[in-house]
Design a protein around this motif. Sequence first.
Motif, short mmCIF file in Angstrom:
data_model
loop_
_atom_site.label_atom_id
_atom_site.label_comp_id
_atom_site.label_asym_id
_atom_site.label_seq_id
_atom_site.Cartn_x
_atom_site.Cartn_y
_atom_site.Cartn_z
N UNK A 9 0.83 -1.20 0.00
CA UNK A 9 0.00 0.00 0.00
C UNK A 9 0.87 1.25 0.00
N UNK A 10 1.89 1.28 0.85
CA UNK A 10 2.78 2.44 0.91
C UNK A 10 3.49 2.65 -0.42
N UNK A 11 3.92 1.56 -1.03
CA UNK A 11 4.62 1.67 -2.32
C UNK A 11 3.69 2.20 -3.41
N UNK A 12 2.48 1.63 -3.48
CA UNK A 12 1.53 2.05 -4.52
C UNK A 12 1.10 3.49 -4.30
N UNK A 13 0.84 3.85 -3.04
CA UNK A 13 0.42 5.22 -2.73
C UNK A 13 1.51 6.22 -3.15
N UNK A 36 1.19 9.20 -5.98
CA UNK A 36 1.46 10.60 -5.71
C UNK A 36 2.53 11.16 -6.64
N UNK A 37 3.53 10.34 -6.96
CA UNK A 37 4.56 10.80 -7.91
C UNK A 37 3.94 11.05 -9.28
N UNK A 38 2.85 10.32 -9.59
CA UNK A 38 2.16 10.51 -10.86
C UNK A 38 1.15 11.65 -10.79
N UNK A 39 1.13 12.37 -9.67
CA UNK A 39 0.22 13.51 -9.55
C UNK A 39 -1.23 13.10 -9.37
N UNK A 40 -1.47 11.91 -8.88
CA UNK A 40 -2.84 11.46 -8.66
C UNK A 40 -3.56 11.02 -9.91
N UNK A 64 -5.70 -9.05 -7.13
CA UNK A 64 -6.59 -8.00 -7.62
C UNK A 64 -5.90 -7.16 -8.67
N UNK A 65 -6.67 -6.82 -9.68
CA UNK A 65 -6.23 -5.79 -10.64
C UNK A 65 -6.96 -4.52 -10.24
N UNK A 66 -6.21 -3.50 -9.87
CA UNK A 66 -6.80 -2.31 -9.28
C UNK A 66 -6.50 -1.08 -10.14
N UNK A 67 -7.55 -0.31 -10.39
CA UNK A 67 -7.44 0.94 -11.16
C UNK A 67 -7.80 2.08 -10.21
N UNK A 68 -6.87 3.01 -10.02
CA UNK A 68 -7.04 4.04 -9.00
C UNK A 68 -6.89 5.44 -9.60
N UNK A 69 -7.74 6.36 -9.14
CA UNK A 69 -7.58 7.77 -9.46
C UNK A 69 -7.87 8.57 -8.19
N UNK A 111 -8.95 12.48 -6.29
CA UNK A 111 -9.36 13.88 -6.27
C UNK A 111 -8.40 14.59 -5.32
N UNK A 112 -7.74 15.64 -5.79
CA UNK A 112 -6.75 16.34 -4.99
C UNK A 112 -7.34 17.60 -4.37
N UNK A 113 -6.83 17.98 -3.20
CA UNK A 113 -7.27 19.23 -2.59
C UNK A 113 -6.46 20.39 -3.17
N UNK A 114 -6.69 21.58 -2.65
CA UNK A 114 -6.03 22.78 -3.19
C UNK A 114 -4.51 22.69 -3.06
N UNK A 115 -4.04 21.91 -2.10
CA UNK A 115 -2.59 21.78 -1.91
C UNK A 115 -1.98 20.65 -2.69
N UNK A 116 -2.80 20.00 -3.56
CA UNK A 116 -2.28 18.90 -4.37
C UNK A 116 -2.20 17.58 -3.64
N UNK A 117 -2.80 17.51 -2.46
CA UNK A 117 -2.79 16.27 -1.69
C UNK A 117 -4.08 15.49 -1.97
N UNK A 118 -4.02 14.16 -1.89
CA UNK A 118 -5.22 13.37 -2.18
C UNK A 118 -6.30 13.59 -1.13
N UNK A 119 -7.51 13.91 -1.60
CA UNK A 119 -8.64 14.08 -0.69
C UNK A 119 -9.59 12.89 -0.77
N UNK A 120 -9.65 12.28 -1.94
CA UNK A 120 -10.57 11.15 -2.15
C UNK A 120 -9.97 10.23 -3.20
N UNK A 121 -9.96 8.93 -2.93
CA UNK A 121 -9.43 7.94 -3.87
C UNK A 121 -10.57 7.11 -4.43
#
Length: 325
Positions: free
Chosen positions: A158-162, A166-170, A189-194, A196-206
């Motif tokens: 999880x830490x690696x994927x997260x 983030x390096x991919x900009x979400x 599992x085959x997982x597809x993730x995107x 939503x970033x907040x104003x500071x560019x941090x993930x708010x919702x996955x």
Amino acid sequence: AAWRRMYGYGATDAVAGIDAAGFWADSSDRARMFDQLAGEDHAAEVEALRNRRDGTKFLAELHTRGTVDADGKLQKLRSIHLDITDRKRREELAAARHAAEAKYSTMFDTMPVGVMETGPDGSIIAANPAARRMFGFGENEDLSGVSIADRYADPADRARIFAEHMRAGGKPMSFEVRRRRRDGSVFWAEQHVSADLDAGGRPALLHSAIVDITDRKLREEQEAAARAMEAGYRALVDEIPVGILETTPDGDILTANPAWRRMYGFAAGEDLSAHNVREIYADPGTRDGRLAELRRANAPVKIEIHARRRDGAEFWAEVHASAIL
């Protein structure tokens, strides 16, 4: 003044004597109003498309009351006109949004792919039935406060994927990873993730779409094992000092290992498809008898044959033969 602005007339423009029928974009709406005015209270309420002075159109809500004479005939009409164009547009947008939400909700609930919305800490915000089944949660179970972060077979994944996400900009990304169900069992599992970033560019919702690919991975592993076994067998066949030969029932040569080629005088890379095994018998006619023995035995047999090399030299060979049915 409001009516004049609504219909495009100036404060000093003469409006007396204008045929009010011309303001109706659709004459059937006018007829509908008069049908209502024919009732006992001589009142009508209609929504209709209206014409302005410049030819543009707008939606209006008309509240009309009629005055009648002693014979009950309409003499005068008083109307309140409301421009409802903006309101109608809002209603249409709300209806379209509601329809889209209903469609999304239906897809969310019925699609066979697991769909989840989680916070950056892994807390579950929403999970469709397929995702609940996949991870072992109840269909109506309250998942508030439940985290999916610990549902990785290897917590480091999880830490690696997260970090990669983030390096991919979400931006949307896909990966294969082993996940863990509530009962502790592991699945691929085959997982597809995107995100939503907040104003500071941090993930708010996955947002995650998850497919159970355990069966596919099992097939891939079995195929890889079969290929490795085949490669090992081929390496053994190529290195073993015993001659190994495969033929058709008619004797056409299919494959022969290097030891067999050396034994009978054929070159290492030579094409043997045009050759028949009868060529290696000192008496080619005896081959059919040996084949008959194998068929009668219906099991592997050991036989001795009087053989001939390609250069004509003869020798005796011990042959262990079996049939592939």
